[in-house]
Design a protein around this motif. Sequence first.
Motif, PDB file in Angstrom:
ATOM      1  N   GLN A  49      -6.732  -2.652  10.109  1.00 46.22           N
ATOM      2  CA  GLN A  49      -7.648  -3.177   9.101  1.00 46.22           C
ATOM      3  C   GLN A  49      -6.925  -3.248   7.756  1.00 46.22           C
ATOM      4  N   VAL A  50      -7.128  -4.384   7.054  1.00 45.71           N
ATOM      5  CA  VAL A  50      -6.354  -4.636   5.832  1.00 45.71           C
ATOM      6  C   VAL A  50      -7.249  -5.269   4.763  1.00 45.71           C
ATOM      7  N   ALA A  51      -6.881  -5.044   3.498  1.00 44.92           N
ATOM      8  CA  ALA A  51      -7.476  -5.767   2.374  1.00 44.92           C
ATOM      9  C   ALA A  51      -6.359  -6.155   1.419  1.00 44.92           C
ATOM     10  N   HIS A  52      -6.446  -7.359   0.905  1.00 50.45           N
ATOM     11  CA  HIS A  52      -5.497  -7.852  -0.101  1.00 50.45           C
ATOM     12  C   HIS A  52      -6.272  -8.218  -1.358  1.00 50.45           C
ATOM     13  N   LEU A  53      -5.813  -7.756  -2.502  1.00 54.21           N
ATOM     14  CA  LEU A  53      -6.423  -8.132  -3.770  1.00 54.21           C
ATOM     15  C   LEU A  53      -5.439  -9.009  -4.535  1.00 54.21           C
ATOM     16  N   TRP A  54      -5.837 -10.267  -4.730  1.00 44.86           N
ATOM     17  CA  TRP A  54      -5.004 -11.249  -5.409  1.00 44.86           C
ATOM     18  C   TRP A  54      -5.533 -11.478  -6.825  1.00 44.86           C
ATOM     19  N   THR A  55      -4.625 -11.578  -7.787  1.00 43.73           N
ATOM     20  CA  THR A  55      -4.992 -11.926  -9.157  1.00 43.73           C
ATOM     21  C   THR A  55      -4.274 -13.207  -9.529  1.00 43.73           C
ATOM     22  N   LEU A  56      -5.022 -14.170 -10.077  1.00 43.00           N
ATOM     23  CA  LEU A  56      -4.453 -15.483 -10.368  1.00 43.00           C
ATOM     24  C   LEU A  56      -4.574 -15.830 -11.843  1.00 43.00           C
TER      25      LEU A  56
ATOM     26  N   THR B 251      -2.351   2.703   6.813  1.00 41.64           N
ATOM     27  CA  THR B 251      -0.927   3.058   6.874  1.00 41.64           C
ATOM     28  C   THR B 251      -0.621   4.051   7.998  1.00 41.64           C
ATOM     29  N   LYS B 252      -1.600   4.848   8.406  1.00 43.92           N
ATOM     30  CA  LYS B 252      -1.359   5.791   9.522  1.00 43.92           C
ATOM     31  C   LYS B 252      -1.055   5.019  10.793  1.00 43.92           C
ATOM     32  N   GLN B 253      -1.836   3.963  11.046  1.00 42.80           N
ATOM     33  CA  GLN B 253      -1.578   3.156  12.242  1.00 42.80           C
ATOM     34  C   GLN B 253      -0.205   2.484  12.165  1.00 42.80           C
ATOM     35  N   LEU B 254       0.149   1.991  10.978  1.00 40.32           N
ATOM     36  CA  LEU B 254       1.461   1.353  10.822  1.00 40.32           C
ATOM     37  C   LEU B 254       2.578   2.349  11.089  1.00 40.32           C
ATOM     38  N   ASN B 255       2.447   3.552  10.565  1.00 40.40           N
ATOM     39  CA  ASN B 255       3.487   4.556  10.742  1.00 40.40           C
ATOM     40  C   ASN B 255       3.549   5.047  12.200  1.00 40.40           C
ATOM     41  N   ASP B 256       2.381   5.151  12.850  1.00 41.75           N
ATOM     42  CA  ASP B 256       2.356   5.655  14.234  1.00 41.75           C
ATOM     43  C   ASP B 256       3.122   4.721  15.173  1.00 41.75           C
ATOM     44  N   VAL B 257       3.001   3.401  14.958  1.00 43.06           N
ATOM     45  CA  VAL B 257       3.649   2.473  15.893  1.00 43.06           C
ATOM     46  C   VAL B 257       5.169   2.422  15.688  1.00 43.06           C
ATOM     47  N   THR B 258       5.648   2.956  14.587  1.00 42.71           N
ATOM     48  CA  THR B 258       7.098   2.926  14.363  1.00 42.71           C
ATOM     49  C   THR B 258       7.788   4.149  15.008  1.00 42.71           C
ATOM     50  N   LYS B 259       6.984   5.090  15.479  1.00 38.88           N
ATOM     51  CA  LYS B 259       7.552   6.312  16.081  1.00 38.88           C
ATOM     52  C   LYS B 259       7.608   6.176  17.591  1.00 38.88           C
ATOM     53  N   LYS B 260       8.737   6.544  18.173  1.00 35.31           N
ATOM     54  CA  LYS B 260       8.900   6.470  19.633  1.00 35.31           C
ATOM     55  C   LYS B 260       8.246   7.661  20.320  1.00 35.31           C
TER      56      LYS B 260
ATOM     57  N   GLY C  92       9.892  -0.495  -2.359  1.00 33.53           N
ATOM     58  CA  GLY C  92      10.397  -1.364  -3.430  1.00 33.53           C
ATOM     59  C   GLY C  92       9.363  -1.668  -4.501  1.00 33.53           C
ATOM     60  N   ASN C  93       8.201  -1.015  -4.434  1.00 35.03           N
ATOM     61  CA  ASN C  93       7.136  -1.268  -5.424  1.00 35.03           C
ATOM     62  C   ASN C  93       7.574  -0.957  -6.850  1.00 35.03           C
ATOM     63  N   PRO C  94       7.150  -1.779  -7.793  1.00 32.61           N
ATOM     64  CA  PRO C  94       6.566  -3.106  -7.576  1.00 32.61           C
ATOM     65  C   PRO C  94       7.659  -4.151  -7.403  1.00 32.61           C
ATOM     66  N   TYR C  95       7.433  -5.073  -6.489  1.00 29.83           N
ATOM     67  CA  TYR C  95       8.356  -6.196  -6.328  1.00 29.83           C
ATOM     68  C   TYR C  95       8.035  -7.219  -7.428  1.00 29.83           C
ATOM     69  N   ILE C  96       9.025  -7.603  -8.170  1.00 28.11           N
ATOM     70  CA  ILE C  96       8.814  -8.531  -9.280  1.00 28.11           C
ATOM     71  C   ILE C  96       9.470  -9.874  -8.955  1.00 28.11           C
ATOM     72  N   GLY C  97       8.659 -10.911  -8.855  1.00 27.51           N
ATOM     73  CA  GLY C  97       9.165 -12.251  -8.600  1.00 27.51           C
ATOM     74  C   GLY C  97       9.188 -12.603  -7.124  1.00 27.51           C
ATOM     75  N   PRO C  98       9.130 -13.889  -6.799  1.00 29.02           N
ATOM     76  CA  PRO C  98       9.095 -14.348  -5.403  1.00 29.02           C
ATOM     77  C   PRO C  98      10.306 -13.920  -4.577  1.00 29.02           C
ATOM     78  N   ASP C  99      11.504 -13.927  -5.154  1.00 25.69           N
ATOM     79  CA  ASP C  99      12.699 -13.542  -4.386  1.00 25.69           C
ATOM     80  C   ASP C  99      12.620 -12.093  -3.938  1.00 25.69           C
TER      81      ASP C  99
ATOM     82  N   ALA D 149       0.823  -1.202   0.000  1.00 28.10           N
ATOM     83  CA  ALA D 149       0.000   0.000   0.000  1.00 28.10           C
ATOM     84  C   ALA D 149       0.860   1.257   0.000  1.00 28.10           C
ATOM     85  N   GLU D 150       0.419   2.248  -0.763  1.00 28.44           N
ATOM     86  CA  GLU D 150       1.120   3.525  -0.766  1.00 28.44           C
ATOM     87  C   GLU D 150       1.104   4.111   0.645  1.00 28.44           C
ATOM     88  N   GLY D 151       2.234   4.579   1.108  1.00 28.81           N
ATOM     89  CA  GLY D 151       2.336   5.084   2.469  1.00 28.81           C
ATOM     90  C   GLY D 151       2.896   4.062   3.442  1.00 28.81           C
ATOM     91  N   ASN D 152       2.890   2.795   3.054  1.00 33.77           N
ATOM     92  CA  ASN D 152       3.513   1.743   3.853  1.00 33.77           C
ATOM     93  C   ASN D 152       5.025   1.802   3.626  1.00 33.77           C
TER      94      ASN D 152
END
Length: 290
Positions: free
Chosen positions: A260-267, A281-290, A201-208, A193-196
């Motif tokens: 809260q999260v959503a994942h969209l998978w394409t197969l 992403t706000k919650q994710l960023n808040d917990v990384t700040k001391k 590294g977006n977009p990550y290409i390949g499993p590695d 997600a943008e802001g994460n």
Amino acid sequence: MKKLIKLSIALSILVFTSCNNKVEENIKMYTETWDEIINSGNLELINENNFTDDVTLIYSPDNIVGLESFKDYYSNFVTGFSDVEFTMKNVFGQDDNIVKHWHYKGTHTGDFFGIPATGKTVNIEGVTLVKMNAGKIAQEQDFMDNMLFLQQLGIISSPENIGIIDNLYKAFDVGDIPSVLGSLDANVIWNEAEGNAYADGNPYIGPDAVLNGVFARVGGEWDGFKLVDIELHDMSNNQVLATLRYNGTYKKTNKAIDAQVAHLWTLKDGKVIAFQQYVDTKQLNDVTKK
């Protein structure tokens, strides 16, 4: 008596030969006509010379009857697809009956029964039962896997998709990262997600790339990172939407998340070819700040 027997045998041979010739002529006319109609796009061959006036396609809920209706129906396969390859793998007959085993391949680049072009390739086989009348095509009935055809068009999704994604989440839950990576296509396109922070590294290409850019960082930076309350939703176009929550504690700050999260998978062909994350992403960023 002997002369009568010989005459009877001769007549039988004549009738048998005549019937065989008729079947061969029907098959030759039939295969050449449909090859020209589908592969060359010559819909004008659906005319009174090759088809009876009341030619009928056995169809549900209503049969398609008459030259114009018949032509309108098959025009969808001619104008709706490009790069068409229509082959008859086997054709045989008896009397005025023909059975054909066919293969159809094409790219959906035009309107198809009102469905706008998807750019997807269909690759399907089927069988058609045919009735001839005085050397003309009088009736057809097609048998094919319509569900697979619609799946290939992306109109409906493969029923296996939900199971594949469910197994992927179960593997992640027990730390079986090799199985998770094994569910990904070799050229999977993965976007955080943008802001994460991991979106750098977006977009990550390949499993590695996913392993090193996302999973390794999550494992190194979080304690007790879990995916909970997972619900899977089957979507069209071979996509699966997962709604869930992230639980875990960020090691550097000792702060916990319940995001809260959503994942969209394409197969495609049983593998994940694309992933898009949506998260608070706000919650994710808040917990990384001391």
